[in-house]
Motif scaffolding. Sequence first.
Motif, PDB file in Angstrom:
ATOM      1  N   GLY A  79     -13.437  32.131   2.076  1.00 20.52           N
ATOM      2  CA  GLY A  79     -13.341  33.514   2.532  1.00 20.52           C
ATOM      3  C   GLY A  79     -12.935  33.614   3.992  1.00 20.52           C
ATOM      4  O   GLY A  79     -12.077  34.427   4.362  1.00 20.52           O
ATOM      5  N   GLU A 102     -10.010  42.119   6.651  1.00 23.12           N
ATOM      6  CA  GLU A 102     -10.251  40.713   6.331  1.00 23.12           C
ATOM      7  C   GLU A 102     -11.744  40.403   6.233  1.00 23.12           C
ATOM      8  O   GLU A 102     -12.144  39.477   5.523  1.00 23.12           O
ATOM      9  N   LEU A 160     -12.509  41.153   2.800  1.00 21.53           N
ATOM     10  CA  LEU A 160     -11.981  40.082   1.962  1.00 21.53           C
ATOM     11  C   LEU A 160     -12.933  38.888   1.946  1.00 21.53           C
ATOM     12  O   LEU A 160     -13.259  38.349   0.879  1.00 21.53           O
ATOM     13  N   GLY A 173     -15.963  39.532  -0.077  1.00 25.38           N
ATOM     14  CA  GLY A 173     -15.720  39.420  -1.512  1.00 25.38           C
ATOM     15  C   GLY A 173     -15.929  37.999  -2.001  1.00 25.38           C
ATOM     16  O   GLY A 173     -16.580  37.763  -3.027  1.00 25.38           O
ATOM     17  N   PHE A 174     -15.404  37.030  -1.246  1.00 30.48           N
ATOM     18  CA  PHE A 174     -15.613  35.622  -1.593  1.00 30.48           C
ATOM     19  C   PHE A 174     -17.082  35.239  -1.417  1.00 30.48           C
ATOM     20  O   PHE A 174     -17.638  34.477  -2.211  1.00 30.48           O
ATOM     21  N   SER A 207     -18.881  42.029  -5.138  1.00 29.21           N
ATOM     22  CA  SER A 207     -17.643  41.308  -4.865  1.00 29.21           C
ATOM     23  C   SER A 207     -16.422  42.160  -5.210  1.00 29.21           C
ATOM     24  O   SER A 207     -15.468  42.251  -4.416  1.00 29.21           O
ATOM     25  N   LEU A 208     -16.439  42.790  -6.363  1.00 20.78           N
ATOM     26  CA  LEU A 208     -15.335  43.658  -6.759  1.00 20.78           C
ATOM     27  C   LEU A 208     -15.162  44.812  -5.781  1.00 20.78           C
ATOM     28  O   LEU A 208     -14.044  45.193  -5.423  1.00 20.78           O
ATOM     29  N   ASP A 225     -16.016  44.803  -2.581  1.00 25.78           N
ATOM     30  CA  ASP A 225     -15.487  44.276  -1.325  1.00 25.78           C
ATOM     31  C   ASP A 225     -13.992  43.995  -1.424  1.00 25.78           C
ATOM     32  O   ASP A 225     -13.227  44.327  -0.501  1.00 25.78           O
ATOM     33  N   PHE A 226     -13.562  43.380  -2.522  1.00 21.28           N
ATOM     34  CA  PHE A 226     -12.128  43.127  -2.706  1.00 21.28           C
ATOM     35  C   PHE A 226     -11.352  44.449  -2.783  1.00 21.28           C
ATOM     36  O   PHE A 226     -10.261  44.575  -2.230  1.00 21.28           O
ATOM     37  N   PHE A 238     -10.934  45.818   0.640  1.00 19.27           N
ATOM     38  CA  PHE A 238      -9.888  45.112   1.377  1.00 19.27           C
ATOM     39  C   PHE A 238      -8.521  45.745   1.115  1.00 19.27           C
ATOM     40  O   PHE A 238      -7.775  46.059   2.058  1.00 19.27           O
TER      41      PHE A 238
END
Length: 255
Positions: free
Chosen positions: A23, A120, A123, A126-127, A169-170, A172-173, A176
């Motif tokens: 990440g 970022e 991003l 998310g990871f 996670s979804l 957060d992505f 981004f």
Amino acid sequence: MHFELFHLGPLTVYTYGFLIAIGILAAFFVADRRGKAMGMDTSHLEGITLTVCITGFACSKLLYILTRLPDIIADPGILMNLEDGWVVYGGIIGGLLGGLWYCRRHQMNFMEWFDLLIPEVALAQGFGRLGCFFAGCCYGIPVEWGITFPEGGLAPAGIPLFPSQLISSLFDFGMFFFLCWIAKRKKFNGEVGAWYLILYSVGRFIIEFFRGDLIRGAVGTLSTSQFISIFTLAAGIAILVVMRNKHKGDATKKV
């Protein structure tokens, strides 16, 4: 779940730490590419990234210690668990303070860099939440349907749990990509950063209702993160209003 990703001799590479590293690296390279596309001087990217990571991780651990102080006093060994013991809000606050300090020291426009780096951050988060899923931390409340974790992780084993890590996670992505979209259309510095604070605060406040790891403390009927979300939401709205008014004022002066 794959708690351990692979072994290199005596060294064990854990999935959680590996995804955190992925990440951070992904965030750095995306920020470098976006910054150059925007015509920014990215020569300070390494320095500000390192500063933000150090202050972010330090404050993330500090806030965790504060929320679990009685438990840690009773059992200091809690601090030795590197797969757990991090509070995202501490990382956000620490990262912002570190970035502000770096920008002031090098006479850089903080709000401009805030807008560059904050997508970022989403991003990387998310990871990071995928890492939480594989480690079993930040798990959800028991539900009739859900994800069942095996023995050996941080989540209760054999109980169907709400997939809070995957939902986060979804989210957060998704943030981004949305923030990148905003960045291409922004009218003033600070706009992207403000929207991050607003969106993350609302999303975090909601997901906390479905989190089952309540050891992170509470303030009244709210979890610690929900309590902090109120202030970060207010900060995001304040930045949006103040910077928008400043932009309008500057535009009026030019006319």
